[in-house]
Design a protein around this motif. Structure first.
Motif, mmCIF file in Angstrom:
data_model
loop_
_atom_site.group_PDB
_atom_site.id
_atom_site.type_symbol
_atom_site.label_atom_id
_atom_site.label_comp_id
_atom_site.label_asym_id
_atom_site.label_seq_id
_atom_site.Cartn_x
_atom_site.Cartn_y
_atom_site.Cartn_z
ATOM 1 N N PHE A 337 0.835 -1.319 -0.089
ATOM 2 C CA PHE A 337 0.144 0.035 0.081
ATOM 3 C C PHE A 337 0.768 1.028 -0.247
ATOM 4 C CE2 PHE A 337 -2.436 -3.272 2.440
ATOM 5 C CZ PHE A 337 -3.534 -3.506 1.449
ATOM 6 N N ALA A 338 2.267 1.094 -0.140
ATOM 7 C CA ALA A 338 3.065 2.587 -0.143
ATOM 8 C C ALA A 338 2.602 3.537 -1.102
ATOM 9 C CB ALA A 338 4.577 1.972 -0.645
ATOM 10 N N ASP A 339 2.282 3.250 -2.281
ATOM 11 C CA ASP A 339 1.861 4.182 -3.337
ATOM 12 C C ASP A 339 0.711 4.882 -2.834
ATOM 13 O OD1 ASP A 339 3.867 3.838 -4.851
ATOM 14 O OD2 ASP A 339 2.983 2.758 -6.459
ATOM 15 N N PRO A 340 -0.438 4.327 -2.527
ATOM 16 C CA PRO A 340 -1.744 5.207 -2.125
ATOM 17 C C PRO A 340 -1.314 6.002 -0.827
ATOM 18 C CG PRO A 340 -2.118 3.029 -1.809
ATOM 19 C CD PRO A 340 -0.991 2.964 -2.610
ATOM 20 N N ILE A 341 -0.720 5.275 0.112
ATOM 21 C CA ILE A 341 -0.325 6.118 1.225
ATOM 22 C C ILE A 341 0.330 7.366 1.107
ATOM 23 C CG2 ILE A 341 1.106 5.828 3.516
ATOM 24 C CD1 ILE A 341 0.374 3.181 3.609
ATOM 25 N N LEU A 342 1.591 7.045 0.288
ATOM 26 C CA LEU A 342 2.489 8.352 -0.023
ATOM 27 C C LEU A 342 1.521 9.246 -0.610
ATOM 28 C CD1 LEU A 342 5.471 6.308 -1.151
ATOM 29 C CD2 LEU A 342 5.352 7.575 1.031
ATOM 30 N N ALA A 343 0.914 9.006 -1.552
ATOM 31 C CA ALA A 343 -0.191 9.947 -2.547
ATOM 32 C C ALA A 343 -0.995 10.867 -1.269
ATOM 33 C CB ALA A 343 -1.031 9.462 -3.462
ATOM 34 N N SER A 344 -1.447 10.035 -0.507
ATOM 35 C CA SER A 344 -2.310 10.684 0.524
ATOM 36 C C SER A 344 -1.721 11.775 1.217
ATOM 37 C CB SER A 344 -3.060 9.683 1.300
ATOM 38 O OG SER A 344 -2.222 9.042 2.296
ATOM 39 N N PHE A 345 -0.485 11.658 1.551
ATOM 40 C CA PHE A 345 0.320 12.625 2.302
ATOM 41 C C PHE A 345 0.734 13.695 1.312
ATOM 42 C CE2 PHE A 345 0.199 9.170 5.547
ATOM 43 C CZ PHE A 345 0.287 9.813 6.805
ATOM 44 N N ALA A 346 1.184 13.649 0.078
ATOM 45 C CA ALA A 346 1.759 14.637 -0.812
ATOM 46 C C ALA A 346 0.836 15.549 -0.921
ATOM 47 C CB ALA A 346 2.091 13.883 -2.093
ATOM 48 N N VAL A 354 8.010 11.783 -6.236
ATOM 49 C CA VAL A 354 9.348 11.627 -5.736
ATOM 50 C C VAL A 354 9.103 10.561 -4.735
ATOM 51 C CG1 VAL A 354 11.194 12.794 -4.673
ATOM 52 C CG2 VAL A 354 10.216 13.909 -6.832
ATOM 53 N N ALA A 355 8.071 10.714 -3.680
ATOM 54 C CA ALA A 355 8.153 9.880 -2.588
ATOM 55 C C ALA A 355 7.942 8.406 -3.080
ATOM 56 C CB ALA A 355 6.765 10.261 -1.690
ATOM 57 N N GLN A 356 7.017 8.230 -3.968
ATOM 58 C CA GLN A 356 6.602 6.846 -4.371
ATOM 59 C C GLN A 356 8.002 6.249 -5.052
ATOM 60 O OE1 GLN A 356 3.259 7.558 -7.183
ATOM 61 N NE2 GLN A 356 2.054 7.569 -5.167
ATOM 62 N N SER A 357 8.978 6.965 -5.594
ATOM 63 C CA SER A 357 10.091 6.462 -6.083
ATOM 64 C C SER A 357 11.135 5.905 -4.991
ATOM 65 C CB SER A 357 10.978 7.599 -6.925
ATOM 66 O OG SER A 357 11.446 8.409 -6.172
ATOM 67 N N LEU A 358 10.909 6.340 -3.764
ATOM 68 C CA LEU A 358 11.528 5.931 -2.733
ATOM 69 C C LEU A 358 10.968 4.846 -1.844
ATOM 70 C CD1 LEU A 358 12.528 9.613 -1.652
ATOM 71 C CD2 LEU A 358 13.941 7.967 -2.648
ATOM 72 N N ALA A 359 9.682 4.455 -2.167
ATOM 73 C CA ALA A 359 8.948 3.432 -1.478
ATOM 74 C C ALA A 359 9.755 2.332 -1.197
ATOM 75 C CB ALA A 359 7.871 3.065 -2.308
#
Length: 441
Positions: A337-346, A354-359
């Motif tokens: 679930f990293a991608d949706p979690i990171l998108a919700s914070f961005a 950029v955050a998803q590239s570091l997941a």
């Protein structure tokens, strides 16, 4: 299979201590988010920014002093096995004495220290004014905060995790309720957040004091104070030695973590924001896994107090195994679930990208950190604090070298260096463990 040479472990106790500690850690971390949400209802960006700066100021200031809780936990666990409740209460009194002395120094330094910290955190113009209002009020909670560190460490050392959990949840609820009333009901603005934090901290101390004086500890506290001698240098010296090493170790760790923010900021606001999200999720996972550190502090502290080498080693293996299993669960959640979690914070799509590239680092970090968290607890429980400081300094040297070598890799290099820091810390601890066992058992 249980044999006569295999120590009998109460493995259920690992979870009895670790699970409430996890909930307590997460509940405490969420209080900053609650303050940010309340002030957000005022629709004023400088005021919200001031709360963020104020929260970071006290996170640094009080987190560095958290050694008081950690050191007290290990010593109380050892004393409970060796001398019983009377010596545990003596450890608590020493913790309270040292904590109040630290608080007095902080208050004396306030006219110089507070403006300096606000300046270092970059508070300017309206943000500076609002942050100063908040910090001026909350700063006076220092005596209650220091006393609470010692008292909570005492309760954890006695395995009273349900009591700690109840106290921490009540503290958070009081803080949020008062914040809502003061800010939205009484229209006190950011001063209301400061007062809610101050009152909640004092209420927490009052609740703990009531709990202690309702039991046998209260009578023992009075007896030990009347008997005197708690503040004698010979009695205080071992306590101060343990806490000195833990203090220095925490300072080194805080500086290492601050380097993540500093180096991210040099690469621009998008990278700073993306790395900030990754860091906050690391903190969340670390707070969960830190429950096993609490278990190691208590259980290994008790085995050290009983001079039980076999039980001590067996608990290390048992707690490490459960910590790695928990790390696997955390890593699996991030993997799925990293991608949706990171998108919700961005805040923007670019930050999300950029955050998803570091997941991938969110999956790796729980495994890299789990062993170090447990071994931190083992070393604290055994009062091997000088070794803990040495391993932290060694890991930081590895971290700095890795940052220098991996700079061309950008944020990927930054997180690679951080993972190497976590691994090196655990590696140095494991390398020192056999010698420490031979020396003390």
């Amino acid at each position: 299979m249980q044999t006569s040479d295999t120590p009998r472990l109460d493995t259920r106790t690992i979870w009895v201590i670790a699970l409430p500690a996890m909930v307590t850690n997460v509940a405490t971390a969420l209080i900053g988010l609650g303050d940010m949400w309340i002030v957000g209802r005022l629709n004023d960006a400088p005021t919200q920014g001031a709360v963020d700066i104020g929260a970071r100021l006290f996170a640094v200031l009080f987190t560095v002093m958290n050694f008081l809780k950690t050191g007290t936990t290990g010593l109380v666990a050892q004393a409970g096995v060796r001398q019983g409740e009377a010596e545990q209460v003596t450890v608590l009194l020493r913790g309270l004495l040292v904590g109040l002395a630290i608080a007095a120094l902080l208050l004396i330094a306030k006219p110089v220290l507070l403006p300096l910290l606000l300046d270092l955190l970059g508070a300017q113009n309206r943000v500076l004014g609002a942050a100063t209002t908040y910090a001026e009020i909350r700063y006076w909670s220092a005596p209650a905060v220091m006393a609470n560190f010692a008292a909570i460490g005492f309760l954890v050392g006695q395995r009273r995790m349900k009591t700690v959990l109840a106290v921490e949840i009540a503290y958070n609820l009081i803080n949020v309720a008062l914040g809502l009333w003061f800010v939205l009901g009484l229209d006190l603005g950011i001063a209301g957040i400061g007062w809610s934090s101050f009152i909640a901290e004092c209420a927490k101390l009052a609740a703990i004091a009531a709990l202690l004086f309702a039991g046998t500890e209260g009578r023992e506290l009075v007896r030990r104070v009347r008997a005197g001698g708690v503040a004698r240098w010979g009695a205080l010296r071992p306590f101060l030695s343990v806490n000195r090493d833990l203090f220095l170790r925490t300072v080194v760790l805080t500086l290492a973590l601050a380097g993540l923010t500093r180096l991210s900021a040099e690469r621009g606001p998008v990278v700073l924001a993306a790395n900030g999200i990754i860091y906050q999720l690391f903190v969340f996972s670390a707070l969960l896994l830190d429950g096993f550190e609490n278990a190691a502090q208590v259980l290994n502290g008790e085995r050290r107090g009983a001079d039980d080498r076999a039980g001590f080693a067996a608990y290390i293996r048992a707690i490490l195994l459960r910590s790695m299993a928990a790390a696997a669960i955390v890593a699996a959640v991030f993997a799925l679930f990293a991608d949706p979690i990171l998108a919700s914070f961005a805040a923007t799509k670019e930050v999300a990208r950029v955050a998803q590239s570091l997941a991938i680092w969110l999956v790796i970090i729980p495994f890299a950190g789990a062993a170090g968290f447990v071994l931190d607890g083992v070393f604290v429980g055994a009062s091997w604090t000088r070794a803990l400081l040495v391993t932290m300094v060694g890991a930081t040297a590895v971290y700095l070298a890795a940052l220098w070598l991996s700079w061309p890799l950008g944020s990927q290099g930054l997180w690679l260096s951080f993972v190497l820091f976590l691994v090196a810390r655990a590696g140095f601890q494991l390398a020192m463990l056999p010698r420490l066992l031979r020396r003390d058992f």
